[in-house]
Design a protein around this motif. Structure first.
Motif, PDB file in Angstrom:
ATOM      1  N   UNK A  92       8.936  -8.348   6.939  1.00  0.00           N
ATOM      2  CA  UNK A  92       9.367  -6.952   6.923  1.00  0.00           C
ATOM      3  C   UNK A  92      10.406  -6.713   5.825  1.00  0.00           C
ATOM      4  N   UNK A  93      11.290  -7.692   5.615  1.00  0.00           N
ATOM      5  CA  UNK A  93      12.352  -7.522   4.626  1.00  0.00           C
ATOM      6  C   UNK A  93      11.859  -7.691   3.196  1.00  0.00           C
ATOM      7  N   UNK A  94      10.714  -8.353   3.003  1.00  0.00           N
ATOM      8  CA  UNK A  94      10.176  -8.531   1.648  1.00  0.00           C
ATOM      9  C   UNK A  94       8.705  -8.136   1.626  1.00  0.00           C
ATOM     10  N   UNK A  95       8.415  -6.835   1.681  1.00  0.00           N
ATOM     11  CA  UNK A  95       7.023  -6.370   1.684  1.00  0.00           C
ATOM     12  C   UNK A  95       6.354  -6.612   0.342  1.00  0.00           C
ATOM     13  N   UNK A  96       5.029  -6.605   0.330  1.00  0.00           N
ATOM     14  CA  UNK A  96       4.264  -6.807  -0.900  1.00  0.00           C
ATOM     15  C   UNK A  96       3.402  -5.578  -1.169  1.00  0.00           C
ATOM     16  N   UNK A  97       3.055  -5.394  -2.428  1.00  0.00           N
ATOM     17  CA  UNK A  97       2.186  -4.291  -2.836  1.00  0.00           C
ATOM     18  C   UNK A  97       0.744  -4.768  -2.836  1.00  0.00           C
ATOM     19  N   UNK A  98      -0.104  -4.096  -2.078  1.00  0.00           N
ATOM     20  CA  UNK A  98      -1.493  -4.500  -1.924  1.00  0.00           C
ATOM     21  C   UNK A  98      -2.362  -3.769  -2.940  1.00  0.00           C
TER      22      UNK A  98
END
Length: 248
Positions: free
Chosen positions: A101-107
């Motif tokens: 949650x603290x380090x989301x990624x771009x899909x």
């Protein structure tokens, strides 16, 4: 009937929700959004990691039962077991959900080369550099896989040392209480570690999918069978049923 008088075909639906109050809707949106983030992709990860901790707790339970039998009723009473399970669940929840949650990624892609939303396969859909995410997965896997396995091995090393001191008549009985647990540990940890600590080139390949079948599907399916067959009452019941069918 004249086509002009017909009711138009409905192609869309509007969900009215719980209320029309914008403040309540905003609060509900935040609440359900957090629940959604916690449950999506994370449930399977949480269950997998939590099972590792439970296997450690079972190993400690067997260690105390064999190495410290007189203290077992005090150390492993139900109140302590409930507290340990709750503590393990909270720690596992924090390890599995907060980092993601603290380090989301771009899909950038929407096709996962897997039969479920496995974390290693999912992060491959990112457009960004996933080196830090892979390091994060490795760190969490180290805590939830390698450390539990080390504790299990240490517990059984102490168990073996204690059992060897017992006369031969009691050794088989002591070892028989551990066979089912060791079988599950070998199946679960073996396949999970093969995937999470294998080469990076294995990510999202067919070999990874086949490995995950064991610890996600086959091992949980075999758990009741493995543990029940080590139970004397279950064995006696199975023998009676088989003998009854043979005599008929």
């Amino acid at each position: 009937m004249d086509s002009k008088n017909r009711t138009p075909i409905i192609t869309e639906f509007i969900l009215l929700g719980f209320t029309t109050d914008p403040e309540i809707n905003a609060a509900l949106f935040v609440l359900f959004f957090i629940i959604y983030l916690v449950t999506f992709i994370y449930v399977i990860l949480l269950v997998e990691a939590f099972e590792c901790q439970l296997l450690v707790l079972m190993a400690i339970d067997r260690y105390i039962a064999i190495c410290h039998p007189l203290r077992y009723p005090i150390l492993m009473r139900w109140g302590n077991c409930y507290r340990l399970v709750a503590l393990l669940f909270i720690v596992t929840f924090m390890l599995c959900t907060f980092p993601s949650i603290l380090s989301p990624i771009t899909i950038c892609f929407n096709q996962i080369n897997h039969f479920m939303c496995e974390m290693l396969a999912f992060i491959k859909l990112s457009c960004d550099d996933i080196t830090s995410n892979e390091l994060q997965v490795f760190s969490v896997s180290f805590i939830t896989l390698l450390l539990p396995l080390l504790l299990i091995l240490l517990s059984y090393a102490a168990i073996i040392y204690s059992v060897l001191k017992i006369r031969s008549a009691g050794r088989s009985k002591a070892f028989s209480t551990c066979t089912s647990h060791l079988t599950v540990v070998a199946l679960y940890f073996g396949t999970a570690m093969l995937m999470y600590f294998g080469p990076a080139s294995m990510y999202s390949t067919d070999q990874e999918k086949y490995s995950s079948i064991f610890y996600v599907i086959i091992t949980p399916m075999l758990n009741p069978l493995i543990y029940s067959l080590n139970n004397r009452e279950v064995k006696d019941t199975v023998k009676k049923e088989l003998l009854g069918k043979i005599t008929k």
